[in-house]
Design a protein around this motif. Sequence first.
Motif, PDB file in Angstrom:
ATOM      1  N   ASN A  95      74.742  27.796 -50.389  1.00 32.32           N
ATOM      2  CA  ASN A  95      74.078  28.661 -51.370  1.00 32.32           C
ATOM      3  C   ASN A  95      74.729  28.528 -52.743  1.00 32.32           C
ATOM      4  O   ASN A  95      74.041  28.518 -53.760  1.00 32.32           O
TER       5      ASN A  95
ATOM      6  N   GLY B 157      72.609  23.523 -59.138  1.00 37.63           N
ATOM      7  CA  GLY B 157      71.512  22.576 -59.311  1.00 37.63           C
ATOM      8  C   GLY B 157      71.994  21.182 -58.965  1.00 37.63           C
ATOM      9  O   GLY B 157      72.853  21.004 -58.093  1.00 37.63           O
TER      10      GLY B 157
ATOM     11  N   LEU C 281      76.283  25.895 -53.819  1.00 42.56           N
ATOM     12  CA  LEU C 281      75.906  24.569 -54.325  1.00 42.56           C
ATOM     13  C   LEU C 281      74.559  24.653 -55.043  1.00 42.56           C
ATOM     14  O   LEU C 281      74.346  24.025 -56.081  1.00 42.56           O
ATOM     15  N   GLN C 282      73.648  25.449 -54.501  1.00 38.03           N
ATOM     16  CA  GLN C 282      72.317  25.584 -55.096  1.00 38.03           C
ATOM     17  C   GLN C 282      72.405  26.138 -56.520  1.00 38.03           C
ATOM     18  O   GLN C 282      71.595  25.767 -57.368  1.00 38.03           O
TER      19      GLN C 282
END
Lengths: 594, 594
Positions: free
Chosen positions: B415, B421, B417-418
């Motif tokens: 999460n 981007g 890492l998201q």
Amino acid sequence: MTLTYQAPLRDMRFVMDEWLDAASWWRDVPDWQDLDSPTAQQVLEEAARFVEERIAPLNASADLEGCRFDAGKVTTPAGFRESYAEFVEAGWPTLSLDAGHGGQGLPQLLDVALQEMLAGANHAWLMSPGLTHGATACLQTYGSERVKKALLPKVASGEWLSTMCLTEPQAGSDVGLIRSRATEAPGTDGYFIDGSKIFISGGAHDMTENIVHLVLARGPDAPPGTKGLSLFVVPEWLEDGDGGRSCNGVYCEGIEKKMGLKGSPTCTMRFERAFGWLVGEAHRGLACLFVMMNAARLQVAMQGLGHAHTAWQRAHAYAQERAQMRAVSVPPGANVAPGKAAPIAFHPAMRRILMELRAIVEGERAIGYWTAHWLDIAARHADVAEREQAAQLASLLTPIAKAFFTANGYGAASNALQVFGGYGYIHEYGIEQTLRDSRVSMLYEGTNEIQAIDLLIRKVLPDGAVAFDVLLRQVRAEARLCQESDPPVRAAGAKLAELAQTVESTTRSIKARHAQDPETAYRVADDYLAMLGWMLLAFAWARALRIATPQCEAETFYVEKRETGRFFFDYPLAAFAYRRSLVAAGCEATLPYV
Amino acid sequence: MTLTYQAPLRDMRFVMDEWLDAASWWRDVPDWQDLDSPTAQQVLEEAARFVEERIAPLNASADLEGCRFDAGKVTTPAGFRESYAEFVEAGWPTLSLDAGHGGQGLPQLLDVALQEMLAGANHAWLMSPGLTHGATACLQTYGSERVKKALLPKVASGEWLSTMCLTEPQAGSDVGLIRSRATEAPGTDGYFIDGSKIFISGGAHDMTENIVHLVLARGPDAPPGTKGLSLFVVPEWLEDGDGGRSCNGVYCEGIEKKMGLKGSPTCTMRFERAFGWLVGEAHRGLACLFVMMNAARLQVAMQGLGHAHTAWQRAHAYAQERAQMRAVSVPPGANVAPGKAAPIAFHPAMRRILMELRAIVEGERAIGYWTAHWLDIAARHADVAEREQAAQLASLLTPIAKAFFTANGYGAASNALQVFGGYGYIHEYGIEQTLRDSRVSMLYEGTNEIQAIDLLIRKVLPDGAVAFDVLLRQVRAEARLCQESDPPVRAAGAKLAELAQTVESTTRSIKARHAQDPETAYRVADDYLAMLGWMLLAFAWARALRIATPQCEAETFYVEKRETGRFFFDYPLAAFAYRRSLVAAGCEATLPYV
């Protein structure tokens, strides 16, 4: 474990022939009157052979070897160049290209199946030809005659590979922040492009003798923001008309060290007085790219599906072969000596994971191909209203498929890895590479959060957004058909009708709440997209259950379809209510700033 | 982005001083009468300095460099050897070791906080000293006088590192399949060990001059299965008594290429007439290992927490700094020019992720430290019944913490890492390494599926399993205290009471169903464990909300505690009902074989 990729031809056939009944529709399209299921299957079998024999074996080695960058030149992993040349030679890039443009003119449906195979077999390899279709569509639609003549044939055939150059260090999701500039090139019909781009997949490589870059930049007199962006096509090499060529100002400055996709070079590019032509109207660059990005997004969704399928296939094979612990129960006729360790495939925790992988893979295949089928209808239907509606439906389904499939592809890889226990963490078993490679699809072509905003705020909430109603009608029509069927199918139909109702009322609630608090839709968008994703899987499985009745042939395939469908409604579909509860939370509760 | 690890000292102090009120209990333990919060905090500050300055900077470089294997020798990444020597020199391995054994005799609570820091800063580095405590406890409890004299002091001090050698290619979760054999070594008090072991963390390295292996093998006349396993201690080098040493038959045959933890050598070991001593009774090897594995499991839980914290810290820092897109809303006083891109930390989708990371990290810290606190009570309380009950409670909490925290640690990394981007996929931003490193903790020390079976089938369902009732009493006592508090806290208390009720009734349903269908508990174990995990987080946040009342000092820390607690009950806790619905599904619906 020496499992290599095997294309899921049987299930592809089921989806095309039975779930979609595609051939009955093809008969009404003049170009496809001769296209029947055996022909389509033959194409897929040939594709599978090529992918299994030539592409899949390069997957693990490319991950180990990676790409090399040296003095502006990029070397791709062993075998990539040769296998890509064969791919072009065999005509795979032009499978769904119009015959008028030198293609084979087959449905996009078949192309999407090919994309699934390539992604499942070797995602890094797929990155290079990944933009061929998009670039072709873009140049066909918006390119000048000059551009079409100079570049299009070789782009379309795959002889030259293409890139999409959007991202700059300060401009990722927010393309309005792009700084690259274009100035008129005096005495020519083109422009000089200057600027730096990052994260350019295949920005430089040794697979084709030229690379055609589609570059977003600010032309002369450009207003700020997205409305000042124009699209330019910039070849790595310029042809001088006498068969010679000259270097354009396009430089690769390095490649990224990434979590996965190590066989695909992710390049930092510098354009320095690089000559290019405008594509489409000035300041309308984003609109021109749209056609390219939409095609790319469905492809990315297929990457999620391809990874989920590979994860399922690997974990399933391993679980049959690996014996650990006595089983609590074994299937009738299983050959396990009493007191001996049983294949882990018999253990309930593993069956839960494996069945869920299968339910997701097969459900998504139906939905992904359904989306492609709508694209075919949008392109080929005789009736303009049908075409328009199909295009809108495809455009609604695309962000759902992109975000939902890629998140599931990554989740599937991790769940499959768990089946391998400690071996899952080791490179040689392959599944950890699937996990690493699959992660990127949640990020590129618009992060999954951007897809959710696109879905809810641009395509569902606006007044007059008709595609959402069309989708619900489709779902309800299937629910009715199921409810007229046998008892187990009837239950699935009733459940599906209930889901459609919940989606409709939840959408209404969001709309009402959003009118008062304009942050609402942004809080709930991700969970809303997932809700729709689960409803679509329920739709896929309800129809599959309706088709795979006990009356149909006794092939194991149908027995397993029924079991998987029932399992889907029993277990994984619980995620729908979970997502729904999170949407409800987001409608009620504000979010702190962190 | 040059963020380096920062230990969460403020929240650690909150948990120890306020959430646990640990010092009030320490006053009743003779050895700890002088231990107060300032002293404990001083220890943690020193630990934080060492970890931040010496260990964290080696994390990314070790991942790039990896370990080298050459002709049986393993070289660890640059800096590991020197920093480990300093770690031993400073006495960190003996923090919680009895003063009588040369340690500092501090609570395990402090040691667990140190483990969290090390895991968050550099998981690969932590792998080497990771087994020191377990091996020490094992040799203290079961070692012969000879073994204690020859090996224990250097194992306990960390001067020699230890390994646990269980897994063989055919024997992972199923240790009963172990084939390594021990035969009496004539004319000695020991045995010769022959066999192969895989996945041995730190089986060979250059960090200490000797390595002490605890090896599970079949002694003479061993019955088949787990009841034929004995534990042997096998040093890499044998001392001859004259200060010299001779090579034992312990060979490293290679190291694994893994998804992550690249700085930690995972070794394939061959024992060939390797001399070792029996530890504990013959054929009782698993029982002897238990003490070691329990300690290790809580450490693994702390790895999950450490990774989640690092993920949160990295994503939070990045989200403040990265500006993309206009924000739908901004916090009061935010300095964002109208029409300009805002820090992504303001965007609702990012706030959802960031707040959830924070809620999980801080909730888990309370529960993890609570578990350690029970271990301290089990070790030191004056009353034997209190000690016994605390031990049982710790033993119930350990598998939950191990599986729930590690799954969340990995989930947190993804999460987080998201939030980055596309940059999240790039090595230099660090978060993809966190994701890769964190994944292993779901697999080792018993896969998370094995933890769930341990919890439900061994510790909850059996008649006379009292710890579960003790846990529910603890949760309900907190719920009552909350319900006597201010309105917002009262709501949390009511919700917590409801969760305890649901857990109790669900447990009863599982028990009833399991009596009829002995596969039931195996089908639901994973979701049941997660249910309990979410209940524990609710317990943690209810108590935190009760403590962090508006009446307490106005420090931002407490304001944010309250906001995070409210957020937890509004959003993430929805996962409890989801898991509950899956448990219900597993009680009802059977699972197909795949």
